[in-house]
Design an enzyme around this catalytic site. Sequence first.
Site, PDB file in Angstrom:
ATOM      1  CE1 TYR A 114     -16.149 -54.605  60.379  1.00 47.31           C
ATOM      2  CE2 TYR A 114     -14.577 -56.431  60.414  1.00 47.31           C
ATOM      3  CZ  TYR A 114     -14.899 -55.132  60.068  1.00 47.31           C
ATOM      4  OH  TYR A 114     -13.972 -54.353  59.412  1.00 47.31           O
ATOM      5  CB  THR A 156      -6.527 -53.601  61.678  1.00 46.83           C
ATOM      6  OG1 THR A 156      -7.641 -52.887  61.141  1.00 46.83           O
ATOM      7  CG2 THR A 156      -5.342 -52.662  61.759  1.00 46.83           C
ATOM      8  CE  LYS A 193     -14.783 -52.472  62.730  1.00 42.84           C
ATOM      9  NZ  LYS A 193     -13.482 -53.144  62.456  1.00 42.84           N
TER      10      LYS A 193
END
Length: 298
Positions: free
Chosen positions: A136, A48, A164
């Site tokens: 992740y 992001t 994550k």
Amino acid sequence: MSTFRGTYTVLITPFTPDGSAIDVPALKKLVNWQIEQGIHGLIPLGSTGEFLSMSREERQLVTETVVCTANGRVPVLMGTGAEWTPECVELSKEAESMGADGVMIIPPFYSCPNEDELFTHYRAVGEAISIPIMIYNNPATANVDLLPKTVARLSQIDTVSYIKESTLEVTRVRDIIELCGDRMNVFAGILGYESFWLGACGWVAVASNLLPSQCAQMFEAAADRLDRDAALALYRQILPVVRAVGGPHYVAASKAGLSMMGLDVGIPRAPRLPLADDLHHVLRHELEKLNVLNSFQH
């Protein structure tokens, strides 16, 4: 900062209007507002944050700005993902030296590494730093799926203690905890509300760029108070925004939303395009219903 827990915003990176530079004042304002709104932690330079569309010097500037602005009020985990293992090691060492509390590392995203290669990659980073690593799992962007059995192997690396988990299979939370025990702490990457009830200790959220207070409160209701009714009510309230900033438009929608709310953070860098008009209207309508359009006007 030994234990990470709660809703952590995977921060957008504000750019100047022409996209040529980091907008440092806007980044500072965003960090301060996030913390004032009750967010539990921050993760800059994730997907992001457009980390792949930035120079090494820009990544350093973002790290320095966020760490110094947060000033120990909440944990800051820096995204240090890279395709080349030595580069990932260097970025992670640099983040630690600049004061980051941890790093978040997506697998090498082009080479499709097998399990042995993944272990070698993460072990190299783990042996080079002393702060925690959040691995992740995002098969859609990394082209590799960190299956629970692979996660269990990676959890044998001392500093690899968080994940994550960004698939839409909420049972991954259950399976990772079953296989890893207390060696691995699970943060949801997408299914925050659903994952809390299976033992996730946090949520790395995109929507909290726009709704930090509500996203933090949902975690507190679910994980701290075990108040299903309150958590579900908050989830239903924020779900339209979670959807609006999900999928392929997550960067453009998050940036457009912040601009609607009064903080101009620029547009995404190419090849990403600004949010299309029809999606812009939908997002504005949802933010208006939540009465957050004037969040940065004070």
